[in-house]
Design an enzyme around this catalytic site. Structure first.
Site, PDB file in Angstrom:
ATOM      1  N   ASP A  62       1.308  -1.251   0.376  1.00 51.60           N
ATOM      2  CA  ASP A  62       0.001   0.275  -0.104  1.00 51.60           C
ATOM      3  C   ASP A  62       0.718   1.075   0.097  1.00 51.60           C
ATOM      4  O   ASP A  62       1.673   1.308   1.128  1.00 51.60           O
ATOM      5  CB  ASP A  62      -0.749  -0.208   0.994  1.00 51.60           C
ATOM      6  CG  ASP A  62      -1.360   1.172   1.654  1.00 51.60           C
ATOM      7  OD1 ASP A  62      -1.754   2.012   0.644  1.00 51.60           O
ATOM      8  OD2 ASP A  62      -3.109   1.481   2.018  1.00 51.60           O
ATOM      9  N   TYR A 153      -6.489  16.018  -7.323  1.00 58.60           N
ATOM     10  CA  TYR A 153      -6.097  15.579  -8.509  1.00 58.60           C
ATOM     11  C   TYR A 153      -4.992  15.984  -9.564  1.00 58.60           C
ATOM     12  O   TYR A 153      -3.999  15.439  -8.871  1.00 58.60           O
ATOM     13  CB  TYR A 153      -6.800  14.517  -9.392  1.00 58.60           C
ATOM     14  CG  TYR A 153      -6.182  13.495 -10.653  1.00 58.60           C
ATOM     15  CD1 TYR A 153      -6.009  12.635 -10.172  1.00 58.60           C
ATOM     16  CD2 TYR A 153      -5.993  13.833 -11.978  1.00 58.60           C
ATOM     17  CE1 TYR A 153      -5.369  11.927 -10.695  1.00 58.60           C
ATOM     18  CE2 TYR A 153      -5.353  13.143 -12.920  1.00 58.60           C
ATOM     19  CZ  TYR A 153      -4.944  11.754 -12.506  1.00 58.60           C
ATOM     20  OH  TYR A 153      -4.619  11.129 -13.193  1.00 58.60           O
ATOM     21  N   LYS A 157      -0.790  15.223  -9.944  1.00 56.28           N
ATOM     22  CA  LYS A 157       0.279  15.303 -10.571  1.00 56.28           C
ATOM     23  C   LYS A 157       1.156  16.461 -10.900  1.00 56.28           C
ATOM     24  O   LYS A 157       2.164  15.867 -11.329  1.00 56.28           O
ATOM     25  CB  LYS A 157      -1.105  15.047 -11.373  1.00 56.28           C
ATOM     26  CG  LYS A 157      -1.884  13.691 -11.613  1.00 56.28           C
ATOM     27  CD  LYS A 157      -1.030  12.228 -10.532  1.00 56.28           C
ATOM     28  CE  LYS A 157      -2.282  11.429 -10.987  1.00 56.28           C
ATOM     29  NZ  LYS A 157      -1.422  10.341 -11.045  1.00 56.28           N
ATOM     30  N   LEU A 185      -5.822  10.477 -21.414  1.00 56.75           N
ATOM     31  CA  LEU A 185      -7.046   9.344 -21.063  1.00 56.75           C
ATOM     32  C   LEU A 185      -6.788   7.717 -21.745  1.00 56.75           C
ATOM     33  O   LEU A 185      -6.699   8.090 -22.600  1.00 56.75           O
ATOM     34  CB  LEU A 185      -8.190   9.903 -21.320  1.00 56.75           C
ATOM     35  CG  LEU A 185      -9.774   9.261 -21.328  1.00 56.75           C
ATOM     36  CD1 LEU A 185      -9.985   9.070 -20.085  1.00 56.75           C
ATOM     37  CD2 LEU A 185     -10.431   9.482 -22.355  1.00 56.75           C
TER      38      LEU A 185
HETATM   39  N1  LIG Z   1      -6.481   6.032 -16.699  1.00 57.76           N
HETATM   40  C1  LIG Z   1      -6.435   7.171 -17.271  1.00 57.76           C
HETATM   41  O1  LIG Z   1      -6.783   7.484 -18.277  1.00 57.76           O
HETATM   42  C2  LIG Z   1      -5.412   7.449 -16.846  1.00 57.76           C
HETATM   43  C3  LIG Z   1      -4.977   8.948 -17.234  1.00 57.76           C
HETATM   44  C4  LIG Z   1      -3.804   9.889 -17.028  1.00 57.76           C
HETATM   45  C5  LIG Z   1      -2.911   9.570 -15.507  1.00 57.76           C
HETATM   46  N2  LIG Z   1      -3.398   7.795 -15.750  1.00 57.76           N
HETATM   47  C6  LIG Z   1      -2.421   7.677 -14.029  1.00 57.76           C
HETATM   48  O2  LIG Z   1      -1.962   6.155 -14.655  1.00 57.76           O
HETATM   49  C7  LIG Z   1      -2.295   5.366 -13.198  1.00 57.76           C
HETATM   50  C8  LIG Z   1      -3.155   4.690 -13.105  1.00 57.76           C
HETATM   51  O3  LIG Z   1      -3.981   4.036 -13.640  1.00 57.76           O
HETATM   52  P1  LIG Z   1      -5.166   3.226 -14.324  1.00 57.76           P
HETATM   53  O4  LIG Z   1      -6.107   3.890 -15.207  1.00 57.76           O
HETATM   54  O5  LIG Z   1      -4.263   2.066 -14.829  1.00 57.76           O
HETATM   55  O6  LIG Z   1      -5.590   3.055 -12.725  1.00 57.76           O
HETATM   56  P2  LIG Z   1      -6.532   1.306 -12.161  1.00 57.76           P
HETATM   57  O7  LIG Z   1      -6.872   2.210 -11.399  1.00 57.76           O
HETATM   58  O8  LIG Z   1      -7.656   0.897 -13.046  1.00 57.76           O
HETATM   59  O9  LIG Z   1      -5.026   1.165 -11.524  1.00 57.76           O
HETATM   60  C9  LIG Z   1      -4.645   1.534 -10.466  1.00 57.76           C
HETATM   61  C10 LIG Z   1      -3.522   1.014  -9.607  1.00 57.76           C
HETATM   62  O10 LIG Z   1      -3.375   0.961  -8.472  1.00 57.76           O
HETATM   63  C11 LIG Z   1      -3.609   0.382  -7.502  1.00 57.76           C
HETATM   64  N3  LIG Z   1      -3.681   1.319  -6.005  1.00 57.76           N
HETATM   65  C12 LIG Z   1      -4.662   2.296  -5.507  1.00 57.76           C
HETATM   66  N4  LIG Z   1      -4.206   2.934  -4.515  1.00 57.76           N
HETATM   67  C13 LIG Z   1      -3.366   2.071  -4.266  1.00 57.76           C
HETATM   68  C14 LIG Z   1      -2.287   2.276  -2.733  1.00 57.76           C
HETATM   69  N5  LIG Z   1      -2.973   3.168  -1.645  1.00 57.76           N
HETATM   70  N6  LIG Z   1      -1.618   1.444  -2.830  1.00 57.76           N
HETATM   71  C15 LIG Z   1      -0.872   0.873  -4.347  1.00 57.76           C
HETATM   72  N7  LIG Z   1      -1.694   0.119  -5.066  1.00 57.76           N
HETATM   73  C16 LIG Z   1      -2.713   1.507  -5.278  1.00 57.76           C
HETATM   74  C17 LIG Z   1      -4.675  -0.787  -7.947  1.00 57.76           C
HETATM   75  O11 LIG Z   1      -5.331  -0.913  -6.652  1.00 57.76           O
HETATM   76  C18 LIG Z   1      -5.165  -0.193  -9.380  1.00 57.76           C
HETATM   77  O12 LIG Z   1      -4.430  -1.895  -9.015  1.00 57.76           O
HETATM   78  C19 LIG Z   1      -2.218   6.625 -12.615  1.00 57.76           C
HETATM   79  O13 LIG Z   1      -1.779   7.128 -11.547  1.00 57.76           O
HETATM   80  C20 LIG Z   1      -3.729   7.738 -12.744  1.00 57.76           C
HETATM   81  O14 LIG Z   1      -3.500   8.657 -12.322  1.00 57.76           O
HETATM   82  C21 LIG Z   1      -4.327   7.168 -15.969  1.00 57.76           C
END
Ligand SMILES: NC(=O)c1ccc[n+]([C@@H]2O[C@H](COP(=O)([O-])OP(=O)(O)OC[C@H]3O[C@@H](n4cnc5c(N)ncnc54)[C@H](O)[C@@H]3O)[C@@H](O)[C@H]2O)c1
Length: 247
Positions: A62, A153, A157, A185
């Site tokens: 975590d 957020y 970031k 996205l």
């Molecule tokens: N999906 C998008 O459109 C997008 C766009 C820009 C940036 N991001 C960034 O990319 C990263 C991943 O996004 P995603 O869409 O794959 O997210 P997701 O929610 O599909 O996966 C995130 C993972 O992080 C884990 N997680 C959450 N809190 C946690 C904690 N406290 N400790 C350990 N693990 C934890 C979750 O269990 C999950 O497996 C994030 O940092 C997000 O901000 C995503």
């Protein structure tokens, strides 16, 4: 990423939030390039472990908990330490400012920002001894967009970009780099609740007119964590099909 050469042979890479989405894709990509990957999440990321096989080592982490970082840093000593850290785990609920409460604000900062500091605290000593290391923080192109309800957020970031800039200055003498990657996205479970129309409204603003997939993000991480990027540090690299332009 389509290059087949084993650019990451002999490196140990720790990635957070690898149970699904972008984190899982990063773990698969790094393993594909020859790295041994320490795949972590709130619970053991079994699906990712199964997909990668013997090159993966699974641990519960975590990212908000210092004791978890400490325990993972001790366990990874048995593997010879961690050379590459990709902080990917993220928390991103939509909360218009009038509905944003302190608990949500703090959880956002703990997940999206504290993790970067804690990983540096626990993995820098070994990287310094090896005179080689890579930190990549997953930020977001949302720092440059006009999406409402995301002030917490966007703060976190932007903080990742700031931390990488500062960290880069402190560790450069040890062959260690620190950079941020800003995805647009991306098609993951986290964005599954958005309608196709909403997603289309975003990707129509990109130069490359399609929704990003997790695999679209991995090339930047492979490059920044390779020897080829040893003179690139403190940077923020946008990976969003050309939606957000800097400079
Ligand atoms: N999906 C998008 O459109 C997008 C766009 C820009 C940036 N991001 C960034 O990319 C990263 C991943 O996004 P995603 O869409 O794959 O997210 P997701 O929610 O599909 O996966 C995130 C993972 O992080 C884990 N997680 C959450 N809190 C946690 C904690 N406290 N400790 C350990 N693990 C934890 C979750 O269990 C999950 O497996 C994030 O940092 C997000 O901000 C995503």
């Amino acid at each position: 990423m389509n290059t087949k050469i084993k650019t990451h042979d002999g490196r140990n890479a720790l990635i957070t939030g690898t149970g699904q989405g972008i984190g899982q894709a990063i773990a698969l990509a790094l393993a594909g390039r020859g790295a041994r990957v320490v795949v972590t999440d709130l619970s053991l990321p079994q699906d990712t472990l199964n997909k990668i096989g013997s090159a993966a080592f699974g641990l519960q982490l975590d990212v908000t908990k210092e004791e978890d970082w400490q325990s993972v840093s001790l366990k990874t000593q048995e593997l010879g330490g961690v050379d590459i850290v990709v902080n990917n785990a993220g928390y991103f609920p939509n909360r218009p400012i009038d509905e944003l409460d302190l608990a949500t604000w703090r959880r956002t900062m703990a997940t999206n920002l504290d993790a970067h500091f804690l990983s540096a605290k626990y993995f820098l000593p070994t990287m310094k001894k090896k005179k080689w290391g890579r930190f990549v923080g997953i930020s977001s192109n949302m720092v440059g967009l006009t999406i409402p309800g995301m002030s917490h957020y966007i703060t976190s970031k932007m903080g990742i970009i700031g931390f990488m800039r500062g960290l880069a200055n402190d560790v450069a003498g040890y062959g260690i780099t620190a950079n941020a990657v800003l995805p647009g996205l991306t098609n993951t479970l986290a964005t599954a609740s958005q309608s196709d129309e909403m997603k289309r409204a975003t990707w129509e603003q990109q130069a490359i007119k399609r929704l990003g997939e997790p695999e679209d993000i991995t090339g930047a991480i492979l490059f920044l964590t390779s020897d080829d990027a040893s003179f690139i540090t403190g940077q923020a690299l946008v990976v969003d099909g050309g939606q957000y332009r800097v400079g």
